[in-house]
Write an enzyme that holds these catalytic residues in place. Structure first.
Site, PDB file in Angstrom:
ATOM      1  N   GLY A   1       0.573  -1.133  -0.016  1.00 54.35           N
ATOM      2  CA  GLY A   1       0.113  -0.124  -0.110  1.00 54.35           C
ATOM      3  C   GLY A   1       0.501   1.320   0.476  1.00 54.35           C
TER       4      GLY A   1
ATOM      5  N   THR B   1       3.926   1.405   1.462  1.00 52.03           N
ATOM      6  CA  THR B   1       5.258   0.460   0.979  1.00 52.03           C
ATOM      7  C   THR B   1       5.935   0.965  -0.389  1.00 52.03           C
ATOM      8  OG1 THR B   1       4.130  -1.806   1.667  1.00 52.03           O
ATOM      9  CG2 THR B   1       5.867  -1.559  -0.414  1.00 52.03           C
TER      10      THR B   1
ATOM     11  N   ILE C   1      -7.013  -3.274   0.549  1.00 52.72           N
ATOM     12  CA  ILE C   1      -8.772  -2.704   0.693  1.00 52.72           C
ATOM     13  C   ILE C   1      -8.529  -1.600   0.968  1.00 52.72           C
ATOM     14  CG2 ILE C   1      -8.665  -5.643   2.094  1.00 52.72           C
ATOM     15  CD1 ILE C   1      -9.624  -3.927   4.763  1.00 52.72           C
ATOM     16  N   ASP C   2      -8.145  -0.569   1.522  1.00 51.38           N
ATOM     17  CA  ASP C   2      -8.247   0.818   1.732  1.00 51.38           C
ATOM     18  C   ASP C   2      -8.822   1.571   0.132  1.00 51.38           C
ATOM     19  OD1 ASP C   2      -8.130   0.356   4.182  1.00 51.38           O
ATOM     20  OD2 ASP C   2      -5.998   1.135   4.283  1.00 51.38           O
TER      21      ASP C   2
ATOM     22  N   ARG D   1     -27.608  -0.216  19.158  1.00 54.19           N
ATOM     23  CA  ARG D   1     -25.977  -1.624  18.529  1.00 54.19           C
ATOM     24  C   ARG D   1     -25.007  -1.102  17.624  1.00 54.19           C
ATOM     25  NH1 ARG D   1     -28.156  -2.003  22.693  1.00 54.19           N
ATOM     26  NH2 ARG D   1     -29.711  -4.917  23.550  1.00 54.19           N
TER      27      ARG D   1
END
Ligand code: F6P
Length: 343
Positions: free
Chosen positions: A114, A117, A138-139, A261
């Site tokens: 990412g 790196t 995944i971001d 919740r």
């Protein structure tokens, strides 16, 4: 078989794992071996493997059967050789990396990772190593590419989780707050929020007001909506020491009086088999990385722009973050359909 000067290439994966890394390793390895006749060296645990000289030669058989595997067969770490003050702080890690790169007989090094790196990759390229970056996370927040692999798989997981929360929220007439990953970017929350029919979507790029959020949710209750779904990115600003979902659920319940919740999705988003789209993207990235090496075009990160795989200079990528633009069409359309972004 195409001709090339590079005979032996290294490959490593660094930073947080995500689905598709093995597909990229396979793409690099098979293209290098079968198309160009190169040798491929797999380096363990990101840049740590270069510092500690932990690596194995990968043959074609070791690259078979990994396309669908989650995680990374090479292992990963968040080791940043340019950061001062770690356990190796007395050692000149960039120097060691250069020394071991030479001793391993590498003609080029592929760094899958990412933002962190790609920054390290850019610095190593500046220091004279033949580096190619492959973006994964995944971001989806790496600058210079429309998308990173890992994102689509995580989006499927987060959307499935939101779908499941709808039924339990409806049964109990509750507000459900779900926190998804994304670091400082809101891509995963925005896309899963809209794909999952979220009523409120909070992302770091759009400053939110908790009273606006409470007002949206009360209005839904008054309009006889039996339940609501709030999708929140982990990176939204909340009081120090609090998790986004926890803070929001407490604040919403207090301000609306509606039973609330929270669910923090966590590392499930990074696990398991890559989606078909991620397998294809990772394979295309891996193959293109080797094409660049064969052409001697180093200091580049592979990327995809308007579905075309190309490359951008690592020097341009390093240190930048790709955030969701405020006028992103998904935001604009979702607003028109009543989604509350808390502003
Ligand atoms: O960058 C990927 C990511 O999963 C982020 O979404 C999250 O903030 C972070 O990594 C978690 O990092 P770690 O694996 O170090 O806990």
């Amino acid at each position: 078989m195409a001709s090339t000067k590079a005979r032996r290439i290294g490959i490593l994966s660094a930073g947080g794992d995500c689905p598709g890394i093995n597909a990229a390793i396979r793409g690099v390895g098979k293209t290098a071996i079968l198309e160009y006749g190169m040798e491929v060296v797999g380096i363990s645990s990101g840049f740590l493997g270069l510092i500690n000289e932990e690596y194995v030669t990968l043959d074609e058989n070791q690259l078979s059967g990994i396309l669908t595997l989650g995680g990374t067969i090479l292992g990963t770490s968040r080791e940043n050789p340019f950061k001062k003050g770690t356990i190796f702080s007395s050692i000149d890690k960039p120097h060691l990396i250069k020394k071991h790169y030479d001793e391993m007989g590498l003609d080029a090094l592929v760094c899958i990772g990412g933002n962190g790196t790609q920054r390290t990759a850019a610095l190593l390229a500046e220091g004279g190593l033949n580096i190619i970056g492959i973006p994964k996370t995944i971001d989806n927040d790496v600058w210079g590419t429309d998308v990173t692999f890992g994102f689509d798989s995580a989006l499927l997981i987060a959307t499935d989780a939101i779908d499941r929360l709808h039924t339990t929220a409806n049964s109990h007439k509750r507000i459900m707050v779900i926190e998804v990953m994304g670091h400082h970017a809101g891509w995963l929350a925005l896309y899963s929020g809209v794909a999952g029919g979220g009523d409120v979507v909070l992302i770091p790029e759009i400053p939110f007001d908790i009273d606006v959020v409470a007002h949206c949710l009360k209005r839904r209750a008054v309009n006889k909506k039996p339940y609501s779904i709030v999708v929140v990115a982990e990176g939204i600003p909340v009081p120090k020491g609090e998790k986004a979902a926890q803070y929001l659920a407490d604040a919403i319940q207090e301000k609306t009086g509606l039973e609330t919740r929270e669910t923090i999705l966590g590392y499930i988003q990074r696990g398991g088999s890559p989606s078909p789209m991620d397998r294809i993207l990772a394979t295309r990235f891996g193959a293109y990385a080797v094409d660049l090496i064969a052409k001697g075009e180093f200091g580049q990160m592979v990327s995809v722009i308007s579905n075309e795989v190309k490359s951008v200079p690592l020097a341009e990528v390093g240190g930048k973050l790709r955030n969701v633009p405020m006028n992103h069409p998904v935001i604009e359309k979702a607003r028109e359909m009543g989604v509350c972004f808390g502003d």
